[in-house]
Design an enzyme around this catalytic site. Structure first.
Site, short mmCIF file in Angstrom:
data_model
loop_
_atom_site.label_atom_id
_atom_site.label_comp_id
_atom_site.label_asym_id
_atom_site.label_seq_id
_atom_site.Cartn_x
_atom_site.Cartn_y
_atom_site.Cartn_z
N GLY A 13 0.80 -1.22 0.00
CA GLY A 13 0.00 0.00 0.00
C GLY A 13 0.84 1.27 0.00
O GLY A 13 1.88 1.35 -0.67
N GLY A 84 -0.91 1.15 9.83
CA GLY A 84 -2.23 1.49 10.36
C GLY A 84 -3.26 0.46 9.97
O GLY A 84 -3.08 -0.29 9.00
N THR A 86 -7.86 -0.37 10.21
CA THR A 86 -9.21 0.10 10.54
C THR A 86 -10.01 -1.06 11.11
O THR A 86 -9.79 -2.21 10.73
CB THR A 86 -9.95 0.62 9.28
OG1 THR A 86 -9.92 -0.40 8.29
CG2 THR A 86 -9.29 1.87 8.71
N GLN A 141 -15.36 11.47 11.13
CA GLN A 141 -16.13 10.71 10.13
C GLN A 141 -17.00 9.70 10.87
O GLN A 141 -16.49 8.94 11.71
CB GLN A 141 -15.17 9.97 9.17
CG GLN A 141 -15.84 9.10 8.15
CD GLN A 141 -16.74 9.89 7.20
OE1 GLN A 141 -16.39 10.98 6.74
NE2 GLN A 141 -17.91 9.38 6.93
N TYR A 147 -10.67 5.24 14.78
CA TYR A 147 -9.68 5.67 13.79
C TYR A 147 -9.49 7.19 13.84
O TYR A 147 -8.36 7.70 13.81
CB TYR A 147 -10.15 5.21 12.41
CG TYR A 147 -9.18 5.39 11.27
CD1 TYR A 147 -8.12 4.50 11.08
CD2 TYR A 147 -9.33 6.44 10.36
CE1 TYR A 147 -7.25 4.65 10.00
CE2 TYR A 147 -8.47 6.59 9.28
CZ TYR A 147 -7.43 5.70 9.11
OH TYR A 147 -6.56 5.85 8.05
P1 NDP Z 1 -2.56 -1.25 3.93
O1 NDP Z 1 -3.59 -2.03 4.66
O2 NDP Z 1 -2.52 -1.32 2.44
O3 NDP Z 1 -1.07 -1.64 4.50
C1 NDP Z 1 -0.87 -1.58 5.87
C2 NDP Z 1 0.57 -1.89 6.21
O4 NDP Z 1 0.73 -1.72 7.64
C3 NDP Z 1 0.97 -3.31 5.91
O5 NDP Z 1 2.35 -3.36 5.58
C4 NDP Z 1 0.72 -4.02 7.23
O6 NDP Z 1 1.49 -5.22 7.41
C5 NDP Z 1 1.18 -2.95 8.20
N1 NDP Z 1 0.64 -3.11 9.54
C6 NDP Z 1 -0.66 -3.18 9.91
N2 NDP Z 1 -0.75 -3.37 11.24
C7 NDP Z 1 0.50 -3.45 11.72
C8 NDP Z 1 1.07 -3.68 13.00
N3 NDP Z 1 0.32 -3.87 14.10
N4 NDP Z 1 2.42 -3.73 13.11
C9 NDP Z 1 3.21 -3.56 12.02
N5 NDP Z 1 2.74 -3.32 10.79
C10 NDP Z 1 1.40 -3.28 10.64
O7 NDP Z 1 -2.75 0.26 4.43
P2 NDP Z 1 -2.58 1.65 3.62
O8 NDP Z 1 -1.37 1.61 2.81
O9 NDP Z 1 -3.87 1.98 2.99
O10 NDP Z 1 -2.41 2.68 4.85
C11 NDP Z 1 -1.14 3.11 5.28
C12 NDP Z 1 -1.34 4.26 6.25
O11 NDP Z 1 -2.04 5.31 5.61
C13 NDP Z 1 -2.17 3.87 7.48
O12 NDP Z 1 -1.69 4.53 8.61
C14 NDP Z 1 -3.54 4.40 7.11
O13 NDP Z 1 -4.32 4.65 8.25
C15 NDP Z 1 -3.17 5.67 6.37
N6 NDP Z 1 -4.21 6.17 5.51
C16 NDP Z 1 -4.70 5.40 4.47
C17 NDP Z 1 -5.69 5.90 3.66
C18 NDP Z 1 -6.26 5.12 2.53
O14 NDP Z 1 -7.25 5.58 1.94
N7 NDP Z 1 -5.70 3.99 2.13
C19 NDP Z 1 -6.24 7.25 3.87
C20 NDP Z 1 -5.63 7.98 4.96
C21 NDP Z 1 -4.66 7.44 5.74
P3 NDP Z 1 0.97 -6.64 6.78
O15 NDP Z 1 1.20 -6.55 5.29
O16 NDP Z 1 1.81 -7.67 7.44
O17 NDP Z 1 -0.48 -6.73 7.12
#
Ligand code: NDP
Length: 241
Positions: A13, A84, A86, A141, A147
């Site tokens: 992501g 992050g 959700t 929201q 969140y």
């Molecule tokens: P994804 O779900 O695509 O990727 C999340 C990543 O975070 C993965 O690498 C996952 O690891 C890792 N992760 C999740 N939980 C943990 C944990 N407890 N410890 C370590 N790593 C963890 O998320 P996005 O790319 O969409 O989001 C990235 C950030 O951007 C987040 O903080 C999100 O809240 C924020 N964001 C996203 C938006 C969106 O529309 N997508 C909008 C606004 C903010 P694994 O692959 O092992 O699961």
């Protein structure tokens, strides 16, 4: 020697795009993830970026994890707190577990990770901390109080870390993305996507991960050294602040 950048949730992501962009910009990058070994190994094979698995919500795991990264890659100069999750529900139906898991992963993680690297940055007189918040931490929201609370907390944390470390060559900034095309949105029903999300984005589309990662490389650079405590909103015009 190249500076070292550590990206949490840096294998998929938005974080995956950030890791790749920082590598392309010349940094030595390390990426963390939580449990998706398949995605992490694929990312490692494709990019050559080393990956490390631990839960950013677990303080002791962060302590050990950062030691491992620093031993293998080097002292961390740039920390991107991106991981992050959700777990959505309206407040009157939200379980304590939904609340707590989201706070732990999206907010506690900022402390857990930043605490491990801040003293090294202060001693070396340089650091960049970039925290990925959200538009929903800025405006609120319905359906995601957990969140929104975590992401708003990220902004207060960012400003305070910026103030405390301003005289030590360290900047701390937040990015607040709007809705970006990643797996995080995979469970959003199509009707909500069309009527509640896309209809409210003046630019009429979701953001792409590269549109966030380019702003991270911008904030990481020497030339961004006078930007600190800021929140960069990247949201297709959905919320102007
Ligand atoms: P994804 O779900 O695509 O990727 C999340 C990543 O975070 C993965 O690498 C996952 O690891 C890792 N992760 C999740 N939980 C943990 C944990 N407890 N410890 C370590 N790593 C963890 O998320 P996005 O790319 O969409 O989001 C990235 C950030 O951007 C987040 O903080 C999100 O809240 C924020 N964001 C996203 C938006 C969106 O529309 N997508 C909008 C606004 C903010 P694994 O692959 O092992 O699961």
């Amino acid at each position: 020697m190249a500076r070292v950048a550590l990206v949490t949730g840096g294998t998929r992501g938005i974080g995956g795009a950030i890791s790749k962009a920082l590598k392309e910009a010349g940094y030595d990058v390390a990426a963390t993830y939580a449990g998706n070994d398949e995605a992490a190994n694929k990312f490692k094979d494709e990019t050559g970026i080393p990956v490390f698995k631990w839960d950013v919500g677990d303080y002791a795991a962060c302590e050990q994890g950062v030691v491992d990264v620093e031993n293998q890659v080097g002292p961390v100069d740039i920390l991107v707190n991106n991981a992050g999750i959700t777990k959505d529900a309206p407040l009157h139906k939200m379980s304590y577990e939904q609340w707590s898991d989201v706070l732990r992963t999206n907010l506690d993680s900022m402390f857990n990770m930043t605490r491990q690297v801040i003293n090294g940055m202060r001693e070396r007189g340089f650091g960049r901390i970039i925290n990925i918040s959200s538009i929903n931490g800025q405006k609120g929201q319905a359906g995601i109080a957990n969140y929104c609370a975590a992401k708003a907390g990220d902004l207060g944390f960012t400003k305070t870390v910026a103030l405390e470390n301003a005289k030590k060559g360290i900047t701390c900034n937040a990015i607040a993305p709007g809705y970006v095309n990643t797996d995080l949105l995979a469970n959003v029903p199509e009707e909500i996507m069309q009527k509640a999300i896309l209809a409210n984005i003046p630019l009429g589309r979701l953001g792409e991960v590269d549109e966030i990662s380019r702003c991270v490389t911008f904030l990481a650079a020497d030339e961004a050294g006078w930007i600190t405590g800021s929140t960069l909103s990247i949201n297709g015009g959905q919320y102007m602040i």
